[in-house]
Design a protein around this motif. Sequence first.
Motif, PDB file in Angstrom:
ATOM      1  N   ILE A  88       2.147  -0.601  -4.948  1.00 45.30           N
ATOM      2  CA  ILE A  88       1.858   0.751  -5.435  1.00 45.30           C
ATOM      3  C   ILE A  88       0.495   0.796  -6.140  1.00 45.30           C
ATOM      4  N   SER A  89       0.219  -0.197  -6.996  1.00 42.75           N
ATOM      5  CA  SER A  89      -1.077  -0.201  -7.683  1.00 42.75           C
ATOM      6  C   SER A  89      -2.214  -0.387  -6.691  1.00 42.75           C
ATOM      7  N   GLY A  90      -2.008  -1.203  -5.645  1.00 45.49           N
ATOM      8  CA  GLY A  90      -3.037  -1.364  -4.627  1.00 45.49           C
ATOM      9  C   GLY A  90      -3.351  -0.055  -3.923  1.00 45.49           C
ATOM     10  N   LEU A  91      -2.301   0.705  -3.573  1.00 46.62           N
ATOM     11  CA  LEU A  91      -2.508   2.009  -2.953  1.00 46.62           C
ATOM     12  C   LEU A  91      -3.312   2.931  -3.866  1.00 46.62           C
ATOM     13  N   LEU A  92      -2.931   2.986  -5.135  1.00 46.70           N
ATOM     14  CA  LEU A  92      -3.603   3.875  -6.077  1.00 46.70           C
ATOM     15  C   LEU A  92      -5.034   3.433  -6.357  1.00 46.70           C
ATOM     16  N   PHE A  93      -5.234   2.126  -6.560  1.00 43.18           N
ATOM     17  CA  PHE A  93      -6.575   1.627  -6.852  1.00 43.18           C
ATOM     18  C   PHE A  93      -7.482   1.770  -5.628  1.00 43.18           C
ATOM     19  N   GLY A  94      -6.947   1.524  -4.432  1.00 44.98           N
ATOM     20  CA  GLY A  94      -7.739   1.692  -3.222  1.00 44.98           C
ATOM     21  C   GLY A  94      -8.123   3.140  -2.990  1.00 44.98           C
ATOM     22  N   TRP A  95      -7.169   4.051  -3.231  1.00 45.09           N
ATOM     23  CA  TRP A  95      -7.448   5.479  -3.071  1.00 45.09           C
ATOM     24  C   TRP A  95      -8.472   5.950  -4.096  1.00 45.09           C
ATOM     25  N   PHE A  96      -8.311   5.529  -5.366  1.00 40.65           N
ATOM     26  CA  PHE A  96      -9.213   5.964  -6.426  1.00 40.65           C
ATOM     27  C   PHE A  96     -10.628   5.467  -6.156  1.00 40.65           C
ATOM     28  N   ARG A  97     -10.731   4.239  -5.664  1.00 38.68           N
ATOM     29  CA  ARG A  97     -12.042   3.692  -5.309  1.00 38.68           C
ATOM     30  C   ARG A  97     -12.694   4.527  -4.205  1.00 38.68           C
ATOM     31  N   SER A  98     -11.898   4.992  -3.249  1.00 41.95           N
ATOM     32  CA  SER A  98     -12.458   5.725  -2.108  1.00 41.95           C
ATOM     33  C   SER A  98     -13.028   7.078  -2.501  1.00 41.95           C
ATOM     34  N   PHE A 151       1.593 -14.112  -3.293  1.00 41.01           N
ATOM     35  CA  PHE A 151       2.208 -12.868  -2.832  1.00 41.01           C
ATOM     36  C   PHE A 151       1.592 -11.664  -3.517  1.00 41.01           C
ATOM     37  N   ALA A 152       1.268 -11.785  -4.804  1.00 42.48           N
ATOM     38  CA  ALA A 152       0.633 -10.678  -5.524  1.00 42.48           C
ATOM     39  C   ALA A 152      -0.730 -10.354  -4.920  1.00 42.48           C
ATOM     40  N   LEU A 153      -1.499 -11.396  -4.577  1.00 39.17           N
ATOM     41  CA  LEU A 153      -2.807 -11.168  -3.957  1.00 39.17           C
ATOM     42  C   LEU A 153      -2.661 -10.486  -2.608  1.00 39.17           C
ATOM     43  N   PHE A 154      -1.688 -10.941  -1.829  1.00 39.25           N
ATOM     44  CA  PHE A 154      -1.466 -10.348  -0.507  1.00 39.25           C
ATOM     45  C   PHE A 154      -1.082  -8.878  -0.614  1.00 39.25           C
ATOM     46  N   ILE A 155      -0.082  -8.588  -1.419  1.00 38.45           N
ATOM     47  CA  ILE A 155       0.484  -7.245  -1.421  1.00 38.45           C
ATOM     48  C   ILE A 155      -0.472  -6.235  -2.054  1.00 38.45           C
ATOM     49  N   PHE A 156      -1.259  -6.658  -3.058  1.00 43.00           N
ATOM     50  CA  PHE A 156      -2.256  -5.760  -3.649  1.00 43.00           C
ATOM     51  C   PHE A 156      -3.346  -5.456  -2.635  1.00 43.00           C
ATOM     52  N   SER A 157      -3.824  -6.489  -1.923  1.00 45.76           N
ATOM     53  CA  SER A 157      -4.873  -6.289  -0.913  1.00 45.76           C
ATOM     54  C   SER A 157      -4.382  -5.372   0.198  1.00 45.76           C
ATOM     55  N   LEU A 158      -3.126  -5.535   0.594  1.00 45.29           N
ATOM     56  CA  LEU A 158      -2.533  -4.671   1.620  1.00 45.29           C
ATOM     57  C   LEU A 158      -2.565  -3.217   1.174  1.00 45.29           C
ATOM     58  N   GLY A 159      -2.119  -2.963  -0.057  1.00 45.32           N
ATOM     59  CA  GLY A 159      -2.125  -1.601  -0.580  1.00 45.32           C
ATOM     60  C   GLY A 159      -3.523  -1.044  -0.742  1.00 45.32           C
ATOM     61  N   TYR A 160      -4.452  -1.888  -1.189  1.00 40.30           N
ATOM     62  CA  TYR A 160      -5.829  -1.444  -1.410  1.00 40.30           C
ATOM     63  C   TYR A 160      -6.455  -0.963  -0.102  1.00 40.30           C
ATOM     64  N   LEU A 161      -6.243  -1.729   0.969  1.00 37.98           N
ATOM     65  CA  LEU A 161      -6.808  -1.353   2.264  1.00 37.98           C
ATOM     66  C   LEU A 161      -6.158  -0.090   2.826  1.00 37.98           C
ATOM     67  N   ALA A 162      -4.862   0.077   2.561  1.00 37.77           N
ATOM     68  CA  ALA A 162      -4.131   1.212   3.139  1.00 37.77           C
ATOM     69  C   ALA A 162      -4.223   2.469   2.285  1.00 37.77           C
ATOM     70  N   GLY A 163      -4.601   2.347   1.010  1.00 38.68           N
ATOM     71  CA  GLY A 163      -4.546   3.465   0.074  1.00 38.68           C
ATOM     72  C   GLY A 163      -5.244   4.731   0.520  1.00 38.68           C
ATOM     73  N   PRO A 164      -6.541   4.668   0.882  1.00 36.72           N
ATOM     74  CA  PRO A 164      -7.233   5.910   1.263  1.00 36.72           C
ATOM     75  C   PRO A 164      -6.569   6.622   2.430  1.00 36.72           C
ATOM     76  N   GLN A 165      -6.181   5.860   3.447  1.00 37.24           N
ATOM     77  CA  GLN A 165      -5.572   6.481   4.627  1.00 37.24           C
ATOM     78  C   GLN A 165      -4.162   6.977   4.328  1.00 37.24           C
ATOM     79  N   PHE A 166      -3.447   6.248   3.460  1.00 35.23           N
ATOM     80  CA  PHE A 166      -2.083   6.663   3.114  1.00 35.23           C
ATOM     81  C   PHE A 166      -2.093   8.043   2.468  1.00 35.23           C
ATOM     82  N   PHE A 167      -2.952   8.242   1.482  1.00 37.20           N
ATOM     83  CA  PHE A 167      -2.979   9.528   0.791  1.00 37.20           C
ATOM     84  C   PHE A 167      -3.611  10.616   1.668  1.00 37.20           C
ATOM     85  N   ALA A 168      -4.546  10.222   2.546  1.00 40.54           N
ATOM     86  CA  ALA A 168      -5.117  11.210   3.473  1.00 40.54           C
ATOM     87  C   ALA A 168      -4.071  11.730   4.441  1.00 40.54           C
TER      88      ALA A 168
END
Length: 561
Positions: free
Chosen positions: A420-430, A62-79
């Motif tokens: 939340i960390s997936g969103l932030l890490f995905g956005w920061f990477r972008s 579940f941790a792998l799933f939810i982090f990957s979900l946030g990572y993929l969505a992060g850039p678009q979420f903050f945009a």
Amino acid sequence: MGVLKDHPELALFLCLALGYLVGKLRVGPITLGGICGTLIVSLLLGAWAEVQVSGDVKNVFFALFIFSLGYLAGPQFFANLNRKSLRFFVLCFIELVSVLGIAYGLAKVFDLDVGTASGILAGAATESAVVGTATEAIGKLGDLTPDQITQYQGHVATAYTVCYLFGLITIVLYTSQIMPMLMRINLADASRELWEKMRGGSGKGSLEADERAALPGLVGRTYLVTQADGRTIGDLESALGGRVTVEAVKRGSKVHPTAPDFRLSLSDLVLMVGRRANIIEAGRLVGPETPGIPGLDTPLTSRQIALTDKATDGLTIDRLQAQHPEFIKDGVYITDVLRGDQQLPANGDTVVHRGDVLTLVGARSGLSKVVAKIGAVVKNDATDFIYLGLGIVVGSLIGQLVVRLGDIPLSLGTGGGCLISGLLFGWFRSRSQTFGAFPPQAATTLKDMGLALFIACTGLVSGPQAWPLLKEYGALLPFAGIAMVLVPATLSLFVGRKLLKIEKPLLVGAIAGQQCSTPAITAITQTARSSVPMLGYTITYTLSNFLLPLTGPVLVGVLGA
């Protein structure tokens, strides 16, 4: 059966294979999907074989799933956190308040336990991630015995399965068939009209994944010098507005360097590169076009770069090239613009933002100069496990934080924290894309597999509790699944049209997105014969994907108190 009990890993992957097979079954526009199929198979197999799977295995997937979900969505979420997207926030807010309110009301009226209420919320909202966040939150309720925790967690999976089936059918039919009738539109015609309006009346559609442009924008052509006899290369390029570059000149059997002061002679063969419209104009100034000439070919380098220079944010491509003469001087061209997973046209009036990925084509030396000025080469060839591991660690730590509202303890848990960390890490990477690589294909695979195996673990453990719950609440669950789709969707339809004035095709897609329903948007785009509804879907889908999983701990915390 004994083999499955002794080797639960066999049971897990058997559920995965059979579940996705069941998920492919189609009835009209409805398919269950692999996740729902996996849960059905795992519940049946769990009730029959009573397979025991460690809770730690479930938590890891579940941790792998939810982090990957946030990572993929992060850039678009903050945009999407801007004034333009604010009206779509209202639709997500309607969804959150509606499903939480209905789930809480049903729990109080019918005296439902916390597991059944959470399962109704997850299934009717067709949001699989809520199963994980609610299950984890139930495990942290201090006043429950271990047997009660196991029982209630089983109820989450069972209620989710039944409500998901009815919720899925309802949202697909309601958005793709009934809503266009209520708005009195032909969805295909409305989508085409909106697309032409957005494209300035050009009517030019986007390419499918297996299609390529028959007339690519950037081309190279060779010409026989007749009209340009006696002109220098620099003079010729200036006459063409700097939008075409001379890459090679062949005189007799010798290929000459293309210095700006090199003077062309009658019968020289010239290789020129530029955009199609400019190259056609070049032919009138140089001479007749010729077939490709052996030995007169200069390889061009292609690189994907991420815009990191703050000064480039908000510029059009024309202004970006004007502010950086290296583009024109060294013959470097922008052929593609990628923002998140959205492909944008590389037109002169396209506005670029920091974090966008540009595909540059040109000579290697000139390309390196441009990259040094405006960005950095994208590194996305292999997963950066340092970044991935650190992100999940940070998410797990965030999930351990507990906030008390009066007597109600609220905690995001590992699921909410990793989201939340997936969103932030995905956005920061972008922002630069020079570190923390997590290729989209790898992230999508990890997301889908993590969720599927988590669901399989949940179903196997929950199988024995399924039948008693169905006997007790058999009629309530289908009703809840339908009601929790119709209420927020109908409210959003009214508010979106009457108050927010959202364009009808976008609104239909946005309502599917607020429900996080991929099958619904698939049915909508098939009905519309267009991807236009996806423009509304991506905004609300991204927001709801972040917000809906957080409703699980909230409902559990309120009911548990």
